[in-house]
Design an enzyme around this catalytic site. Structure first.
Site, PDB file in Angstrom:
ATOM      1  N   GLU A   1     -55.704  13.293 -81.487  1.00  0.00           N
ATOM      2  CA  GLU A   1     -56.091  14.139 -80.353  1.00  0.00           C
ATOM      3  C   GLU A   1     -57.403  13.633 -79.753  1.00  0.00           C
ATOM      4  O   GLU A   1     -57.552  13.540 -78.528  1.00  0.00           O
ATOM      5  CB  GLU A   1     -56.264  15.594 -80.807  1.00  0.00           C
ATOM      6  CG  GLU A   1     -55.018  16.270 -81.331  1.00  0.00           C
ATOM      7  CD  GLU A   1     -54.061  16.732 -80.243  1.00  0.00           C
ATOM      8  OE1 GLU A   1     -54.294  16.422 -79.058  1.00  0.00           O
ATOM      9  OE2 GLU A   1     -53.078  17.405 -80.592  1.00  0.00           O
TER      10      GLU A   1
ATOM     11  N   HIS B   1     -45.561  22.229 -76.200  1.00  0.00           N
ATOM     12  CA  HIS B   1     -44.107  22.426 -76.271  1.00  0.00           C
ATOM     13  C   HIS B   1     -43.638  23.685 -75.542  1.00  0.00           C
ATOM     14  O   HIS B   1     -42.735  24.384 -76.004  1.00  0.00           O
ATOM     15  CB  HIS B   1     -43.653  22.479 -77.741  1.00  0.00           C
ATOM     16  CG  HIS B   1     -44.118  21.318 -78.558  1.00  0.00           C
ATOM     17  ND1 HIS B   1     -43.623  20.042 -78.400  1.00  0.00           N
ATOM     18  CD2 HIS B   1     -45.074  21.237 -79.521  1.00  0.00           C
ATOM     19  CE1 HIS B   1     -44.230  19.227 -79.252  1.00  0.00           C
ATOM     20  NE2 HIS B   1     -45.116  19.918 -79.928  1.00  0.00           N
TER      21      HIS B   1
ATOM     22  N   ASP C   1     -52.760  14.077 -75.466  1.00  0.00           N
ATOM     23  CA  ASP C   1     -52.164  14.667 -76.668  1.00  0.00           C
ATOM     24  C   ASP C   1     -52.157  13.632 -77.779  1.00  0.00           C
ATOM     25  O   ASP C   1     -52.233  12.423 -77.532  1.00  0.00           O
ATOM     26  CB  ASP C   1     -50.731  15.130 -76.373  1.00  0.00           C
ATOM     27  CG  ASP C   1     -50.194  16.105 -77.419  1.00  0.00           C
ATOM     28  OD1 ASP C   1     -51.001  16.647 -78.193  1.00  0.00           O
ATOM     29  OD2 ASP C   1     -48.965  16.316 -77.463  1.00  0.00           O
ATOM     30  N   GLY C   2     -52.064  14.111 -79.016  1.00  0.00           N
ATOM     31  CA  GLY C   2     -51.984  13.240 -80.170  1.00  0.00           C
ATOM     32  C   GLY C   2     -50.906  13.706 -81.121  1.00  0.00           C
ATOM     33  O   GLY C   2     -50.510  14.876 -81.092  1.00  0.00           O
TER      34      GLY C   2
ATOM     35  N   ASP D   1     -53.577  20.485 -75.621  1.00  0.00           N
ATOM     36  CA  ASP D   1     -53.113  21.591 -76.469  1.00  0.00           C
ATOM     37  C   ASP D   1     -53.888  21.635 -77.789  1.00  0.00           C
ATOM     38  O   ASP D   1     -53.506  22.319 -78.728  1.00  0.00           O
ATOM     39  CB  ASP D   1     -51.608  21.498 -76.733  1.00  0.00           C
ATOM     40  CG  ASP D   1     -51.204  20.237 -77.482  1.00  0.00           C
ATOM     41  OD1 ASP D   1     -52.091  19.525 -77.992  1.00  0.00           O
ATOM     42  OD2 ASP D   1     -49.996  19.957 -77.563  1.00  0.00           O
TER      43      ASP D   1
ATOM     44  N   ASP E   1     -47.028  14.112 -75.128  1.00  0.00           N
ATOM     45  CA  ASP E   1     -46.425  14.265 -76.449  1.00  0.00           C
ATOM     46  C   ASP E   1     -45.318  13.240 -76.654  1.00  0.00           C
ATOM     47  O   ASP E   1     -45.178  12.665 -77.745  1.00  0.00           O
ATOM     48  CB  ASP E   1     -45.867  15.682 -76.606  1.00  0.00           C
ATOM     49  CG  ASP E   1     -45.213  15.899 -77.958  1.00  0.00           C
ATOM     50  OD1 ASP E   1     -45.937  15.926 -78.968  1.00  0.00           O
ATOM     51  OD2 ASP E   1     -43.966  16.004 -78.009  1.00  0.00           O
TER      52      ASP E   1
END
Length: 238
Positions: free
Chosen positions: A49, A126, A10-11, A72, A136
């Site tokens: 990302e 999330h 994730d970023g 995501d 995250d």
């Protein structure tokens, strides 16, 4: 555990551009876990990302197992499974004859995937997916200057149920087909016109804003998390 390497990545960026970070968790078939992350003082969400994927793939570049990546970022998935081949063919330029955004990162990812069997899987952000939430946490923490204690050790001692994806009902909802989604009551309607985001509660208000506007983007969301995912897929900071 199957003879596969599993990667979550994730970023995040605080401002777009702004302070940014990325996080990744790699689970090896010998039941080992490796966390990693990085920081950039002036970057974008999309760039982070991609950076997370690059660093994770570098860690396994000498491994021969099949790889499963969970992210995501639809930008990352669409790019590596589809867009990169057109960009490569066109000399890494867009149809408008401009350099592809984040060209060097895309080239690195493409190089790191050569000879590997990789499945790129989307997970809702999330929505309680343990691996995504941890990535995250790392990415956002690094972006804000937080000290992160990276785990490196056995899966049994990790303390997180990172391989469990099936418990998340909201994620299952987000994976429904477009036809099924169209029958679900809208949570909101998002539009992006000239780089400015607006969220409306009715389709008629959204339609008025985007109708006849060249390059306008618009989409229906079905939940608060879906709304955030759409913004992320558009490269916006959430």
């Amino acid at each position: 555990m199957p003879n596969q390497i599993i990667i979550f990545t994730d970023g995040a960026s605080k401002g777009n551009p702004g302070l940014g970070g990325f996080g990744a968790v790699i689970i090896f078939p010998e039941n080992k876990v490796l966390e990693l992350g990085g920081f950039d003082k002036y970057t974008t969400n999309n760039k982070m990302e991609l950076a997370g994927a690059v660093q994770a793939l570098k860690e396994i570049q000498n491994r021969e197992e099949e790889v499963i990546v969970y992210t995501d970022s639809k930008y990352l998935i669409n790019g590596i499974t589809s867009w990169v081949y057109g960009w490569q063919k066109n000399g890494w330029q867009t149809k408008e004859k401009k350099d592809v955004s984040n060209k060097e990162l895309w080239q690195n990812i493409l190089l790191l995937t050569v000879g590997k069997k990789i499945a790129w899987n989307y997970v809702g952000g999330h929505v309680g997916v343990v691996g995504n939430e941890r990535c995250d946490e790392i990415a956002s923490g690094l972006a804000t200057g937080e000290k992160i204690d990276f785990y490196r050790g056995s899966l049994s001692q990790y303390g997180k149920d990172i391989l469990d994806l099936g418990h998340n009902e909201e994620m299952k909802t987000l994976k429904k087909s477009k036809s099924q989604k169209s029958n679900i009551k809208a949570y909101s309607y998002l539009s992006l016109v000239d780089g400015i985001l607006k969220i409306d509660q009715t389709w008629s208000d959204c339609e008025k804003r985007v109708k006849g506007k060249k390059g306008a983007k618009y989409k229906k969301s079905i939940s608060e998390s879906d709304e955030k995912d759409i913004q992320k897929s558009w490269g916006l900071n959430v």
